[in-house]
Write a protein that holds these residues in place. Structure first.
Motif, PDB file in Angstrom:
ATOM      1  N   ALA A   1      84.779  17.807 -49.636  1.00 59.56           N
ATOM      2  CA  ALA A   1      85.962  17.117 -49.113  1.00 59.56           C
ATOM      3  C   ALA A   1      86.497  17.818 -47.878  1.00 59.56           C
ATOM      4  O   ALA A   1      86.869  17.172 -46.885  1.00 59.56           O
ATOM      5  CB  ALA A   1      87.039  17.044 -50.192  1.00 59.56           C
TER       6      ALA A   1
ATOM      7  N   ASP B   1      86.698  16.381 -43.920  1.00 57.62           N
ATOM      8  CA  ASP B   1      87.860  16.421 -43.027  1.00 57.62           C
ATOM      9  C   ASP B   1      87.475  16.996 -41.671  1.00 57.62           C
ATOM     10  O   ASP B   1      87.881  16.471 -40.622  1.00 57.62           O
ATOM     11  CB  ASP B   1      88.972  17.271 -43.643  1.00 57.62           C
ATOM     12  CG  ASP B   1      89.723  16.540 -44.751  1.00 57.62           C
ATOM     13  OD1 ASP B   1      89.739  15.287 -44.736  1.00 57.62           O
ATOM     14  OD2 ASP B   1      90.300  17.218 -45.622  1.00 57.62           O
TER      15      ASP B   1
ATOM     16  N   LYS C   1      84.645  10.529 -49.182  1.00 51.18           N
ATOM     17  CA  LYS C   1      85.756  10.633 -48.239  1.00 51.18           C
ATOM     18  C   LYS C   1      85.416  10.003 -46.898  1.00 51.18           C
ATOM     19  O   LYS C   1      86.240   9.308 -46.286  1.00 51.18           O
ATOM     20  CB  LYS C   1      86.146  12.100 -48.050  1.00 51.18           C
ATOM     21  CG  LYS C   1      87.486  12.286 -47.367  1.00 51.18           C
ATOM     22  CD  LYS C   1      88.064  13.650 -47.663  1.00 51.18           C
ATOM     23  CE  LYS C   1      89.547  13.686 -47.352  1.00 51.18           C
ATOM     24  NZ  LYS C   1      90.160  14.988 -47.714  1.00 51.18           N
TER      25      LYS C   1
END
Length: 323
Positions: free
Chosen positions: A169, A173, A227
Motif C-alpha cells: 500500500a 502511494d 490501491k
C-alpha cells in the motif's frame, strides 16, 4: 450584516492555519524521492540470477521446432516483428513493445513508432518508497508529445518495482503520487504494471525477498494492485518470472490468487523462444511476454532493449491496453 474586525482576523487566521496544515500533509504524503543510480538493471539481474536459475533449476532440452514460428534470440525490430525468420511468413496477431528506464540512455521514441513496428513502451517510474527513475518524466512527456501518425500509435505505460521491506500500500502511494505529478495515467495509456522479481542491491547479493514468506509477498502484491486499481480505475498487470517463483518457494498454483490481474511473464529461454510458449507459474495465461533483454532497434537505440509481445487480434490488444 457586518463581521467585526476581530472576527475577520480570527477567520483569516483559521483559514491560513488550515491551508498550512493541508500543505504540510500533502508534502508529508509525497516525500522527496531519490534518483535511481546504482540499482541493478534488468540485464544485470538476468546475468546474475536468471542464468543461474535456468542452469540449476530448469535445464533446457534441445528444442526442435522445424517448420514452426519462433522468436529468434537475436531479435531485431522491425524485420523479425513483421516476418517470421524461420517460416518467412508474415506475422499476424503480434503487437510489439519495449520497456525503458534510466539505464536506457537516449531512445528515439518517434523512430520506434514510425519505423520499428512498436506499439507500446513501458517506462519505469518508481521503486519501493524512496526512489524514482530520473528518466521517467522525459520519456513520459515525449511519448505524449509525439506528432500524430496516420496509421501507427505508440502507447505509453508506467511501472513500479516492488521492493522488499515496505508495504504494498505504501509503495502504491509512492507510485501514484509520482505518476500523478507528471499528469497521471490517461485512458489511452497502457495498464499500470507492478514489477515482482529479484530485489538485489549488488552482484551476487541475496534477494531481499528471501526473508519474507509467500503469504507476505502475495499480500504486498495484492495491496499494491488493489490501491492502484481503486485510484486509477485501471486493472494492473504483474510482471514476474517463473524461476523467481520457484526460488522463493511460492507454490505455482498460488498464481491463481492474482487472477484478477494480467500477467506479464519474463522468459528469455531458448525453449520459450523456439515454441513461443513461455513458462508461467501454474501454467497461467499470460497477457505480455518479455522474450529478450537485448532486442535490437537499429538507429533508434545503440544497445539492446527489453523486447515484449502481446499476441491476439487488434481488438483484443485494444481491449487489454485500455483495461
Amino acid at each position: 450584516m457586518e463581521l467585526d474586525r476581530r472576527q475577520l482576523l480570527m477567520t483569516a487566521a483559521g483559514t491560513l492555519a488550515t491551508s498550512s496544515a493541508a500543505i504540510s500533509f500533502a508534502q508529508a504524503k509525497t516525500p522527496r524521492l531519490a534518483d535511481l543510480t546504482d540499482q541493478p538493471s534488468r540485464s544485470d539481474l538476468y546475468e546474475w540470477i536468471v542464468n543461474i536459475a535456468i542452469a540449476k533449476l530448469q535445464p533446457e532440452d534441445e528444442v526442435d521446432n522445424t517448420g514452426g514460428s519462433y522468436i529468434p534470440g537475436d531479435f531485431t525490430f522491425p524485420e523479425d516483428s513483421r516476418t517470421d525468420p524461420q517460416t518467412n511468413l508474415k506475422r499476424e496477431g503480434y503487437h510489439w513493445g519495449v520497456d525503458v528506464s534510466h539505464y536506457s540512455g537516449r531512445v528515439d521514441l518517434r523512430s520506434l513508432r514510425d519505423d520499428k513496428n512498436i506499439k507500446f513502451v513501458y517506462i519505469k517510474a518508481t521503486q519501493g518508497t524512496q526512489f524514482k527513475d530520473k528518466k521517467f518524466a522525459g520519456f513520459w512527456s515525449q511519448v505524449k508529445a509525439l506528432p500524430k501518425h496516420p496509421t501507427n500509435t505508440l502507447r505509453r505505460g508506467a511501472y513500479h518495482f516492488l521492493a522488499a521491506g515496505k508495504t504494498g500500500a505504501a509503495q502504491a502511494d509512492t507510485f501514484l503520487n509520482f505518476v500523478n505529478s507528471h499528469g497521471g495515467i490517461e485512458k489511452t495509456d497502457m495498464p499500470p504494471v507492478l514489477d515482482l522479481e529479484w530485489d538485489i542491491g549488488r552482484p551476487a547479493g541475496p534477494d531481499r525477498w528471501r526473508d519474507y514468506s509467500p503469504d507476505t509477498i502475495l499480500s504486498s502484491v495484492k495491496a499494491w494492485c488493489a490501491k492502484v486499481q481503486e485510484q486509477t480505475k485501471r486493472v494492473p498487470v504483474i510482471y514476474t518470472a517463473n524461476s523467481w517463483w520457484r526460488e522463493r518457494g511460492i507454490a505455482p498454483k498460488r498464481i491463481s490468487e492474482l487472477s484478477d490481474y494480467g500477467i506479464w511473464i519474463a522468459d528469455y529461454s531458448r525453449s520459450g523462444q523456439a515454441s513461443e510458449d513461455p513458462k508461467v507459474p501454474g501454467g497461467a495465461k499470460w497477457k505480455l511476454w518479455q522474450f529478450s533483454d537485448k532486442a535490437k532497434v537499429g538507429d533508434a537505440y545503440k544497445g539492446g532493449l527489453d523486447g515484449n509481445v502481446f499476441k491476439g487480434s487488434d481488438d483484443e490488444f485494444e481491449q487489454f491496453a485500455s483495461q
